[in-house]
Design an enzyme around this catalytic site. Structure first.
Site, PDB file in Angstrom:
ATOM      1  N   CYS A 143       0.850  -1.188   0.000  1.00  0.00           N
ATOM      2  CA  CYS A 143       0.000   0.000   0.000  1.00  0.00           C
ATOM      3  C   CYS A 143       0.890   1.244   0.000  1.00  0.00           C
ATOM      4  CB  CYS A 143      -0.900  -0.016   1.236  1.00  0.00           C
ATOM      5  SG  CYS A 143      -1.863   1.501   1.436  1.00  0.00           S
TER       6      CYS A 143
ATOM      7  N   ASP B  73      -0.377  -5.731   0.398  1.00  0.00           N
ATOM      8  CA  ASP B  73      -1.683  -6.017  -0.194  1.00  0.00           C
ATOM      9  C   ASP B  73      -1.552  -7.344  -0.932  1.00  0.00           C
ATOM     10  OD1 ASP B  73      -3.227  -3.758   0.537  1.00  0.00           O
ATOM     11  OD2 ASP B  73      -2.282  -2.567  -1.036  1.00  0.00           O
TER      12      ASP B  73
ATOM     13  N   LEU C  68       4.927 -18.013 -19.772  1.00  0.00           N
ATOM     14  CA  LEU C  68       4.395 -18.102 -18.410  1.00  0.00           C
ATOM     15  C   LEU C  68       5.415 -17.785 -17.318  1.00  0.00           C
ATOM     16  CD1 LEU C  68       2.062 -21.211 -18.724  1.00  0.00           C
ATOM     17  CD2 LEU C  68       1.404 -18.801 -18.553  1.00  0.00           C
TER      18      LEU C  68
ATOM     19  N   HIS D 112      -3.923  -0.199  -5.736  1.00  0.00           N
ATOM     20  CA  HIS D 112      -4.622  -1.274  -6.454  1.00  0.00           C
ATOM     21  C   HIS D 112      -4.920  -0.854  -7.891  1.00  0.00           C
ATOM     22  CE1 HIS D 112      -6.510  -2.709  -2.379  1.00  0.00           C
ATOM     23  NE2 HIS D 112      -5.208  -2.824  -2.393  1.00  0.00           N
ATOM     24  N   GLU D 113      -5.429   0.358  -8.033  1.00  0.00           N
ATOM     25  CA  GLU D 113      -5.833   0.851  -9.354  1.00  0.00           C
ATOM     26  C   GLU D 113      -4.630   1.012 -10.281  1.00  0.00           C
ATOM     27  OE1 GLU D 113      -8.632   1.919  -6.162  1.00  0.00           O
ATOM     28  OE2 GLU D 113      -6.489   2.295  -6.385  1.00  0.00           O
TER      29      GLU D 113
END
Length: 140
Positions: free
Chosen positions: A49, A56, A73, A90-91
């Protein structure tokens, strides 16, 4: 030779070296004339965060229809693990990830869902898309 605990703590571990050196790489789509969808789940995503510095945790769900390239991968794993110590919202992280994937692979369509674990009784899910999804008759 016996390694001391202090030596191990100061040493850069092989996983850390791989993450640091990693980059998103692609390989040619082996079935360029067929529309198909790739789904990838990454259940152990972490970042920090930017306000509290607390970790997070999220499950990332990536779905895409490749164009001429497919993302490798292991490269995805190393790239996503590189966010572990980064302070990012987060965004911002969700949009950065899809932007980087789109830049390297130029898919026909891509969606990323970031389902963050609740913190402070708040549960955040962010979904971002790129391109137009071809309608596929998929059922399993």
């Amino acid at each position: 030779m016996i390694r001391q605990e202090k030596d191990i703590k100061d040493e850069i571990m092989y996983g850390e070296r791989e993450i640091e050196a990693g980059s998103l790489i692609c390989f040619p789509n082996p079935n360029i004339n067929r529309d198909y969808e790739i789904s990838i789940d990454f259940p152990e995503f972490t970042c920090k965060c930017p306000f509290s510095g607390y970790p997070d945790f999220a499950t990332l769900k990536i779905k895409y229809q490749p164009n001429t390239k497919v993302i490798e991968l292991k490269a995805i794993k190393l790239y996503l693990n590189s966010f572990r110590e980064k302070k990012i919202s987060h965004e911002e992280v969700t949009n950065k990830i899809i932007d980087d994937f789109v830049e390297v692979s130029d898919p026909k369509w891509m969606q990323l869902e970031a389902d963050f674990n609740p913190r402070g009784n708040v549960h955040t899910i962010i979904r971002v898309c790129h391109g137009k999804r071809n309608n596929l008759e998929l059922s399993l």
